[in-house]
Motif scaffolding. Structure first.
Motif, short mmCIF file in Angstrom:
data_model
loop_
_atom_site.label_atom_id
_atom_site.label_comp_id
_atom_site.label_asym_id
_atom_site.label_seq_id
_atom_site.Cartn_x
_atom_site.Cartn_y
_atom_site.Cartn_z
N VAL A 33 0.84 -1.20 0.00
CA VAL A 33 0.00 0.00 0.00
C VAL A 33 0.87 1.25 0.00
O VAL A 33 2.01 1.23 0.47
CB VAL A 33 -0.92 0.07 1.24
CG1 VAL A 33 -1.91 -1.07 1.26
CG2 VAL A 33 -0.12 0.11 2.54
N THR A 34 0.32 2.32 -0.52
CA THR A 34 0.96 3.61 -0.39
C THR A 34 -0.14 4.67 -0.37
O THR A 34 -1.17 4.52 -1.01
CB THR A 34 2.02 3.84 -1.48
OG1 THR A 34 2.65 5.10 -1.25
CG2 THR A 34 1.43 3.85 -2.85
N PHE A 35 0.09 5.71 0.39
CA PHE A 35 -0.91 6.76 0.60
C PHE A 35 -0.25 8.11 0.46
O PHE A 35 0.83 8.33 1.00
CB PHE A 35 -1.49 6.58 2.02
CG PHE A 35 -2.26 7.77 2.52
CD1 PHE A 35 -3.63 7.86 2.33
CD2 PHE A 35 -1.62 8.78 3.21
CE1 PHE A 35 -4.34 8.95 2.81
CE2 PHE A 35 -2.33 9.88 3.70
CZ PHE A 35 -3.69 9.96 3.48
N PHE A 36 -0.88 9.00 -0.30
CA PHE A 36 -0.33 10.35 -0.43
C PHE A 36 -1.45 11.38 -0.28
O PHE A 36 -2.39 11.37 -1.07
CB PHE A 36 0.38 10.51 -1.77
CG PHE A 36 0.97 11.88 -1.98
CD1 PHE A 36 1.85 12.44 -1.06
CD2 PHE A 36 0.62 12.64 -3.10
CE1 PHE A 36 2.38 13.71 -1.24
CE2 PHE A 36 1.16 13.91 -3.29
CZ PHE A 36 2.03 14.44 -2.35
N VAL A 59 4.26 -1.34 -5.05
CA VAL A 59 3.68 -0.15 -5.67
C VAL A 59 4.80 0.67 -6.30
O VAL A 59 5.73 1.08 -5.62
CB VAL A 59 2.92 0.70 -4.64
CG1 VAL A 59 2.34 1.94 -5.31
CG2 VAL A 59 1.83 -0.12 -3.96
N ALA A 60 4.69 0.89 -7.61
CA ALA A 60 5.69 1.74 -8.26
C ALA A 60 5.36 3.19 -7.91
O ALA A 60 5.85 3.72 -6.92
CB ALA A 60 5.69 1.49 -9.76
N SER A 61 4.52 3.81 -8.68
CA SER A 61 4.25 5.23 -8.45
C SER A 61 3.19 5.45 -7.36
O SER A 61 2.12 4.88 -7.42
CB SER A 61 3.78 5.89 -9.74
OG SER A 61 3.43 7.23 -9.47
N PRO A 62 3.51 6.31 -6.38
CA PRO A 62 2.50 6.68 -5.39
C PRO A 62 1.55 7.75 -5.91
O PRO A 62 0.58 8.10 -5.27
CB PRO A 62 3.35 7.23 -4.23
CG PRO A 62 4.60 7.70 -4.85
CD PRO A 62 4.82 6.92 -6.12
N VAL A 63 1.86 8.25 -7.11
CA VAL A 63 1.04 9.31 -7.69
C VAL A 63 -0.06 8.69 -8.54
O VAL A 63 0.21 7.97 -9.49
CB VAL A 63 1.90 10.23 -8.59
CG1 VAL A 63 1.07 11.38 -9.13
CG2 VAL A 63 3.10 10.75 -7.81
N ASP A 65 -2.73 9.15 -11.16
CA ASP A 65 -3.11 10.09 -12.20
C ASP A 65 -4.55 9.80 -12.63
O ASP A 65 -5.42 10.66 -12.57
CB ASP A 65 -2.11 9.90 -13.35
CG ASP A 65 -2.51 10.66 -14.59
OD1 ASP A 65 -3.12 11.72 -14.44
OD2 ASP A 65 -2.21 10.18 -15.70
#
Lengths: 179, 354
Positions: A33-36, A59-63, A65
């Protein structure tokens, strides 16, 4: 399976905590998981939003789109983020507070009476939990039980009464779909 | 899998530093890194160290000079404008060969700029930043886990080479939340090797002097030649990087920090479309992975540098490639963050133009 999620609404609608609860639930299920969160100027008096990625692989990109799943709690967020949902993606919108209707024909759309149900349970503050319940039922990204456990971690300073209320709100949202 | 906790990047760097034996923190608030001093202030008493919110960044860096001269693992953190203010103190610390760790959670610039994530302090971090002939090792984390682990590595490098070490993060890495695993046991500073240069009372031994100047004719030149040897050793031994799908790559993205995460997603996208793309992610920005890029130059059809600045790291790439392969830039200055889709689309344009 990877679910790239955006949650958006007014500051104060529990947008950031909703995102953290999904992240906590995903982690407890052994997922990546990742959270931004949006932070700073954007929060002041305006919209809050956050990105969460829950995945079976690193998870590669946390961004995020173009989200697979979008949850919007207010009108400006619907206008801003609806165009970004991936084709065949899923949109949940807070039917109580959003008067216009989503326009996309190429995504699945779920109206959720988030604030109405939350008020019935006794507090508009838990509208985000109703939304999360519906999210779990439709996407199966995380289990309802994981969300219940996660809210207790994220709101560790809240009392038992609040935790139970959150559980009820999660269940009501879940039953909207799996009635 | 051992226990994992959700951690914010800014909290992780503070927790990692204290576990690495940091016992002195001085700093001044600035977004987007305020959670770092906040966390230090709450936890440092448990570790028996000193937390100080100073009157300015200038005070903070000079206090680090003193703490380091006394032998303590000392750290400060700030964001771009605050790091600019610290440059004098960093230069003095390099002149005095003092180990310390400085983390920059970079925001948009120049000037007061904005508070969004950026990488536009690359030149400042990798070229020394202040006045005089010096370099500082620069570590660029790209996850919350590395935000936790890099302070320890930074202190080890700082003490091995007696130099300030920079951790170059950005607003996204500071604010994002990911699972964290405690991958090392807390370091007890008392168990670290004794330092033979610190000012700890000269009773029974000759007095020591720590200073950054030498006015005797010829002495400074000699000293700087000596210091260059240290930098050469760092360049020879401390290069760190990560690779992804480079073995058969025809097209290579070079990106660090946040951009390397986005680039990794772009590589997946490319591979799913049958394109042989790979990623080189410098972990140390200085020393820069020159040898690796040299090796890649012969077999790469196109290098793409992705950075949240207006063409800074690309200069280091071009210094190695020397025009032997095309190098293209995808820049995002002033707080913009690239997306994987954007990298993929720009790549397709670049390829058509080859």
């Amino acid at each position: 399976m990877t679910n790239e999620i955006i949650i958006a609404g007014f500051g104060g609608q529990g947008i950031i905590s909703a995102g953290m609860i999904i992240a906590q639930a995903g982690m407890s299920e052994g997922r990546y998981v990742t959270f931004f969160p949006s932070y700073g100027a954007e929060m002041r008096g305006g919209t809050a939003n956050c990105s969460v990625v829950v995945s079976d692989e690193e998870v590669a990109s946390p961004v995020v789109d173009r989200p697979d799943t979008l949850m919007v709690m207010n009108e400006p967020s619907l206008i801003r983020f609806e165009p970004r949902v991936k084709e065949n993606g899923i949109l949940f919108f807070n039917q109580t507070l959003i008067k216009s209707r989503p326009k996309r024909k190429d995504i699945k759309i779920y109206p959720v009476e988030a604030n109405l149900i939350a008020e019935e349970l006794g507090s508009g503050r838990i509208a985000n939990m109703v939304m999360l319940g519906a999210f779990a039922a439709v996407t199966k990204t995380v289990d309802l039980d994981s969300l219940k456990a996660a809210q207790r971690v994220i709101f560790k300073k809240a009392d038992e009464k609040m935790h139970r209320l959150n559980d009820q709100a999660l269940e009501r949202g879940y039953k909207l779909i799996n009635g | 899998m051992s226990e994992r906790y959700l951690f914010r990047g800014n909290h992780a760097i503070a927790e990692g530093a204290m576990r690495a034996g940091c016992r002195f923190f001085a700093g001044y608030p600035i977004t987007p890194q305020n959670e770092i001093p906040e966390y230090f202030s709450a936890r440092m008493p448990d570790y028996g160290g000193v937390f100080l919110q100073t009157e300015s960044e200038i005070a903070a860096i000079n206090m680090l000079f003193g703490a380091s001269a006394a032998g303590v693992r000392a750290m400060t953190t700030s964001s771009s404008p605050g790091i600019s203010l610290m440059q004098e103190g960093i230069s003095y610390s390099c002149g005095a060969d003092l180990p310390m760790v400085i983390a920059n959670v970079v925001r948009g610039g120049p000037g007061l700029g904005n508070i969004a994530p950026a990488q536009s302090d690359y030149f400042q971090a990798t070229r020394g930043g202040g006045h005089g002939d010096y370099r500082t090792p620069v570590l660029a984390p790209n996850s919350v886990q590395e935000m936790f682990e890099f302070p320890k590595l930074a202190f080890e490098l700082a003490e091995r080479y007696r130099t300030p070490v920079i951790i170059l993060a950005d607003g996204l890495l500071g604010q994002m939340i990911e699972p964290l695993e405690y991958t090392f046991d807390p370091v007890d500073p008392k168990t670290l090797p004794k330092k033979d240069y610190i000012l700890d009372g000269c009773k029974g031994r000759e007095r020591r002097v720590i200073r950054s100047y030498d006015l005797r004719p010829g002495y400074l030149e000699k000293l700087n030649f000596e210091r260059i040897k240290k930098y050469q050793k760092i360049e020879a031994e401390e290069v760190r990087y990560e690779t992804d799908h480079l073995d058969d790559a025809e097209f290579v993205i070079i990106a660090y920090g946040t951009c390397s995460r986005v680039a990794k997603a772009a590589v997946r996208l490319a591979r799913n479309n049958g394109v042989k793309m790979g990623l080189l992610r410098p972990i140390t920005l200085w020393p820069f992975p020159k040898k690796m890029i040299e090796e890649l130059t012969g077999k790469t059809r196109l290098f793409i540098v992705v950075e949240m600045s207006m063409g800074q790291m690309i200069e280091d790439v071009e210094l190695v490639v020397k025009g032997k392969a095309p190098v293209r830039l995808i820049p995002h200055p002033g707080g913009g963050i690239p997306t994987a889709r954007e990298i993929w689309e720009r790549f397709q344009q670049f390829r058509e133009e080859l």
